[in-house]
Write a protein that holds these residues in place. Structure first.
Motif, short mmCIF file in Angstrom:
data_model
loop_
_atom_site.label_atom_id
_atom_site.label_comp_id
_atom_site.label_asym_id
_atom_site.label_seq_id
_atom_site.Cartn_x
_atom_site.Cartn_y
_atom_site.Cartn_z
N ILE A 1 0.86 -1.19 0.00
CA ILE A 1 0.00 0.00 0.00
C ILE A 1 0.90 1.23 0.00
CG2 ILE A 1 -1.77 1.30 1.23
CD1 ILE A 1 -2.87 -1.27 0.17
N GLU A 2 0.55 2.22 -0.79
CA GLU A 2 1.28 3.48 -0.82
C GLU A 2 0.31 4.63 -0.94
OE1 GLU A 2 3.75 3.00 -4.28
OE2 GLU A 2 2.27 3.93 -5.61
N SER A 3 0.81 5.84 -0.72
CA SER A 3 0.00 7.04 -0.89
C SER A 3 0.03 7.46 -2.34
CB SER A 3 0.52 8.18 0.00
OG SER A 3 0.43 7.84 1.36
N ALA A 4 -1.10 7.89 -2.85
CA ALA A 4 -1.20 8.26 -4.26
C ALA A 4 -0.36 9.49 -4.56
CB ALA A 4 -2.64 8.51 -4.63
N MET A 5 0.58 9.36 -5.49
CA MET A 5 1.34 10.50 -5.97
C MET A 5 0.45 11.32 -6.89
SD MET A 5 4.23 10.16 -4.48
CE MET A 5 5.37 11.20 -5.38
N PRO A 6 0.82 12.59 -7.17
CA PRO A 6 -0.05 13.46 -7.96
C PRO A 6 -0.49 12.87 -9.29
CG PRO A 6 1.69 14.75 -6.96
CD PRO A 6 2.00 13.32 -6.65
N GLU A 7 0.45 12.29 -10.05
CA GLU A 7 0.09 11.75 -11.37
C GLU A 7 -0.88 10.58 -11.25
OE1 GLU A 7 2.18 9.87 -15.38
OE2 GLU A 7 3.43 10.66 -13.76
N THR A 8 -0.59 9.65 -10.31
CA THR A 8 -1.48 8.51 -10.11
C THR A 8 -2.85 8.96 -9.64
OG1 THR A 8 0.38 7.07 -9.55
CG2 THR A 8 -1.79 6.35 -8.84
N LEU B 1 -6.40 8.23 -11.64
CA LEU B 1 -7.44 7.42 -10.99
C LEU B 1 -8.62 8.25 -10.50
CD1 LEU B 1 -5.22 4.96 -8.88
CD2 LEU B 1 -6.43 4.47 -11.02
N GLY B 2 -8.49 9.57 -10.56
CA GLY B 2 -9.59 10.43 -10.12
C GLY B 2 -9.81 10.42 -8.63
N ILE B 3 -8.70 10.32 -7.87
CA ILE B 3 -8.80 10.34 -6.42
C ILE B 3 -7.93 11.48 -5.88
CG2 ILE B 3 -9.25 7.86 -6.25
CD1 ILE B 3 -6.33 7.43 -5.53
N ASP B 4 -8.05 11.78 -4.60
CA ASP B 4 -7.26 12.85 -4.00
C ASP B 4 -5.81 12.40 -3.81
OD1 ASP B 4 -9.48 14.51 -3.82
OD2 ASP B 4 -10.01 13.81 -1.81
N GLU B 5 -4.90 13.34 -4.00
CA GLU B 5 -3.49 13.06 -3.75
C GLU B 5 -3.30 12.62 -2.30
OE1 GLU B 5 0.74 15.52 -3.71
OE2 GLU B 5 -0.98 16.32 -4.81
N GLY B 6 -2.47 11.61 -2.11
CA GLY B 6 -2.21 11.11 -0.77
C GLY B 6 -3.16 10.02 -0.31
#
Length: 245
Positions: free
Chosen positions: A192-199, A203-208
């Motif tokens: 599991i990781e925190s979403a980086m800005p590009e990801t 994926l249409g989710i909030d960063e982090g």
């Protein structure tokens, strides 16, 4: 191609020697997926051993999932099925409430030097070129998974100039058709990781936000690494299940 004969360590049980030779023929493409191997009588004649030895060798390969028996038809090389393996982990539900498998869209293809850990996983030198693919998985016009894929260019050179739209939804059958390379097994690592800005943007989710990550190394029958893949999806859709008995 001709069938190989037993040439393994004679300290091994005879059925194990025969099992290894049958497997070698599968590795070398003498017997292809979904094609019947010779009958027990034919194998007995070829290897010069008792039919019980052949039967035990074949039983071992059936237990290992390499072969399967079809009543009244014979024994066949099993074709590994990875078409829905990723979705053991990511449960995707379409707008009509049905569980669906997203379609795959190749976005880009570049020739690059791989990161060190990927070169190590593919068992290639850091200065060896790889084909890097970027792919999204789409459901109801929304991206539900994003993927990065690395392939050794020395094995997959024929993919370098194919139209991206030709890759199709399932890559492993495409590899087999275009390059003659069959994916037989794979290892997967979950994290599991925190979403980086590009990801997050894709994926249409909030960063982090938490993102589930599956890293896969796919292998041929002889355990040559063929593909390194990283798939990312929102942790909210991630489910892990294991049966313990």
């Amino acid at each position: 191609m001709e069938l190989s004969k037993c040439g393994h360590d004679e300290r091994l049980p005879l059925y194990q020697q025969v099992r290894d030779e049958i497997f070698k023929n599968i590795q070398c493409g003498v017997w292809l997926p979904d094609v019947a191997i010779p009958t027990e009588a034919e194998l007995t004649k070829h290897y010069g051993v008792a039919i019980g030895t052949i039967r035990k060798a074949v039983d071992t390969l059936v237990a290992d999932g390499v072969l399967y028996r079809s009543q009244g038809r014979g024994t066949f090389v099993r074709r590994p099925d990875f078409s829905s393996s990723l979705f053991r982990f990511f449960r995707q539900v379409s707008l009509d409430g049905k569980v669906s498998i997203p379609t795959g869209n190749i976005l880009s293809r570049t020739l690059v030097l791989p990161p060190e850990h990927i070169a190590k996983s593919l068992k290639i030198k850091p200065n060896e070129i790889t084909i890097r693919l970027e792919r999204n998985r789409v459901l109801d016009n929304s991206v539900v998974l994003t993927e990065e894929i690395w392939l050794p260019e020395s094995l997959f050179a024929s993919l370098s100039d194919i139209e991206l739209t030709s890759f199709g939804n399932l890559l492993y059958p495409f590899y087999e058709k275009q390059c003659g390379l069959l994916v037989a097994s794979a290892t997967e690592t979950l994290s599991i990781e925190s979403a980086m800005p590009e990801t997050a943007s894709v994926l249409g989710i909030d960063e982090g936000r938490p993102v589930a990550v599956i890293e896969r190394v796919a292998y041929s029958y002889d355990k040559t690494p063929l593909e390194y893949r990283i798939s990312r999806g929102p942790a909210e859709t991630f489910r892990y299940q294991v049966n313990i008995s």
